[in-house]
Design an enzyme around this catalytic site. Structure first.
Site, mmCIF file in Angstrom:
data_model
loop_
_atom_site.group_PDB
_atom_site.id
_atom_site.type_symbol
_atom_site.label_atom_id
_atom_site.label_comp_id
_atom_site.label_asym_id
_atom_site.label_seq_id
_atom_site.Cartn_x
_atom_site.Cartn_y
_atom_site.Cartn_z
ATOM 1 C CG ASN A 280 2.145 1.091 3.954
ATOM 2 O OD1 ASN A 280 3.228 1.648 3.858
ATOM 3 N ND2 ASN A 280 2.005 -0.200 3.731
ATOM 4 N N GLY A 281 0.312 -1.030 6.138
ATOM 5 C CA GLY A 281 0.836 -1.840 7.240
ATOM 6 C C GLY A 281 -0.108 -2.967 7.563
ATOM 7 C CE1 TYR B 95 10.491 -6.480 -5.828
ATOM 8 C CE2 TYR B 95 8.843 -6.283 -4.102
ATOM 9 C CZ TYR B 95 9.169 -6.490 -5.425
ATOM 10 O OH TYR B 95 8.190 -6.701 -6.340
ATOM 11 N N GLY C 250 1.232 -0.956 -4.746
ATOM 12 C CA GLY C 250 -0.034 -1.679 -4.754
ATOM 13 C C GLY C 250 -0.803 -1.403 -6.021
ATOM 14 C CB CYS D 108 -0.980 0.112 1.169
ATOM 15 S SG CYS D 108 -2.136 -1.256 1.249
#
Ligand code: SF4
Length: 494
Positions: free
Chosen positions: A123-124, A266, A47, A21
């Site tokens: 996000n998480g 990444y 995302g 996200c």
């Protein structure tokens, strides 16, 4: 039925790792919605399952979201952005980690409670979301989605929480896990980061002086905003007509940060600055360290594009072996609608990841990738390199073997599905069908990063989780009732 998200399918074929996200918010800018749209484009790598924007004129919030990439949800020719036009906006791109991929779980999550409207972008992953949901359902709360984020709205709406001097800070203290959050209230924005700072979140400012918050600095670059600073772990920043205000909901010195170092390896974009340093620069350092730890005699170093490129440059520089592009990724091929036959699937991979035969034919090549998860995708790439005439293939990976799942917002497969779970290096070499394999060591990886080594989470390699996980959630943990299947069906046919 809605059309599939083409860009997402192309992505699926090429990678086993999924992002988690991206967030964007901007206050007081006449072009806030358009800039949010551009910011979300820059964060698209985080995302591709759904995208959404919520905006406010200072009194009312409206929201538009849908399945697929930003480009797909906000199609050119539609007047959606014009209809959303307001000076305060937040946006979200999603890859699902808790709550399956469907429109009811897309964000920003818009809700109404006794204090008005709120739209939440997250996000998480909240590791106590299941427990919190059980508690609220026991008291009669009704949940509309199956995402972990919705529990935050219920916590906000609870009258005893609202009566606290800092109700949002009080609510955040109930959450466990990873969360970078942006809340859009009718007349202001609040952005917060969990006490460990697991996911990134930064503050920027436009030329005109309007404040911006975003997951990564690449989204600031996309709208010409300058980087101001990162939101600190445990900090809430408020953006309103008086400017930017900061407060902390935990004692700062009470928690050692645990930034997700996989963001550097990444997830984040190469041009972003996160956790205090540039992603490309750190990846090159990882590549250099990898070359020192696992040297090999070879003719050419090639990256697995795109995320292996920076590390491959570092490996080539350190080893003095020429760098070249042996694999070329196509960003334009979508779903091909061919049958799921294995041979045809391999051809599909070739279409999306083409080989430059002249670079690899009759050469001893070092293939550098950022990480390996299941290994099947990597093996597919190795096979096509072999078919193209590579004489020797030496696999080099710029992080250690992944042996443990992530509970903080990254969708890895189960432990049993991880290539390195129960294999020796020799067995991994045989599985990948390469002449040699070398992974960067954990100390080697951490030594490349700027912050003290204990300021990072590296649990998917070490198994040492900075926040204890009692009950592991997965994407479908909250999909408790058949009802949701009918709801999804109804939505799909709207
Ligand atoms: S377990 Fe791995 S992917 Fe998850 S937060 Fe920690 S370092 Fe990042």
């Amino acid at each position: 039925m809605p059309e599939p998200a083409l860009e997402n399918d192309a992505y699926e074929v090429l990678t086993e790792k999924k992002e988690e996200c991206g967030l964007f918010g901007i206050f007081g800018d006449p072009d806030a919605v358009q800039k949010t749209y551009l910011g979300l484009h820059a964060l698209q790598h985080r995302g591709q399952e759904s995208a959404g924007i919520a905006s406010s004129d200072g009194q009312f919030i409206q929201c538009y979201k849908g399945m697929g990439t930003v480009r797909r949800v906000f199609r050119s020719g539609s007047d959606t952005l014009e209809r959303l036009k307001n000076p305060i906006a937040v946006g979200h791109v999603r890859y699902s980690t808790t709550g399956s991929s469907k429109v009811v779980n897309s964000q920003p999550l818009l809700a109404e409670y006794s204090r008005g409207q709120v739209a939440v972008a997250h996000n998480g992953n909240l590791i106590n979301a299941g427990l919190l949901r059980d508690e609220y359902e026991a008291y009669g709360s009704i949940f509309k989605s199956t995402s972990d984020t919705e529990v935050i709205v219920h916590l906000l709406a609870k009258p005893t929480h609202q009566s606290k001097p800092d109700s949002l800070g009080h609510v955040l203290n109930h959450l466990q896990g990873a969360y970078s959050l942006i809340f859009l209230f009718a007349d202001h924005i609040e952005a917060a980061r969990d006490p460990f700072g697991i996911r990134p979140l930064c503050i920027g400012q436009t030329e005109e002086g309007h404040y911006v918050v975003a997951s990564e600095t690449c989204a600031l670059d996309a709208i010409g905003a300058k980087f101001v600073r990162e939101v600190e772990p445990g900090e809430i920043v408020r953006l309103d007509k008086y400017g930017l205000h900061s407060r902390f909901f935990v004692r700062r010195e009470s928690v050692t940060p645990a930034h997700c170092i996989f963001e550097h390896v990444y997830f984040s974009k190469q041009n972003s600055l996160i956790f205090g340093e540039n992603v490309h620069g750190l990846r090159k350092k990882l590549g250099r360290q990898l070359a020192r730890e696992h040297p090999v005699e070879a003719d050419v170093v090639i990256p697995v594009p795109d995320s292996g490129t920076s590390a491959a440059i570092g490996y080539a520089q350190e080893s003095d072996i020429p760098f070249d592009m042996g694999l070329v990724r196509s960003h334009y091929v979508g779903r091909t609608f061919i049958s799921p036959d294995q041979k045809l699937r391999e051809l599909e991979v070739n279409l999306k990841l083409a080989i430059i035969k002249e670079v690899v034919h009759d050469k001893r090549i070092v293939v550098v990738d950022d990480s390996i998860v299941r290994g099947t995708t990597t093996r597919g790439k190795i096979r096509v390199l072999r078919q193209a005439g590579a004489k020797e293939i030496h696999m080099r990976v710029s992080c250690p073997p992944i042996r443990f799942p992530c509970h903080y917002g990254v969708d890895f497969p189960t432990k049993e599905e991880l290539l390195a779970n129960d294999r020796t290096l020799e067995q991994i070499k045989e599985f990948l069908e390469v002449d040699s394999v070398g992974y960067l060591s954990l100390p080697g990886m951490l030594s490349c990063a700027a912050l003290p080594q204990d300021h990072y989470c590296a649990a998917c390699w070490s198994g040492r989780y900075p926040i204890p996980v009692d009950v592991a959630l997965n994407k479908f943990s909250m999909e408790r009732y058949q009802l949701y299947m009918f709801e999804e069906f109804a939505t799909a046919n709207e």
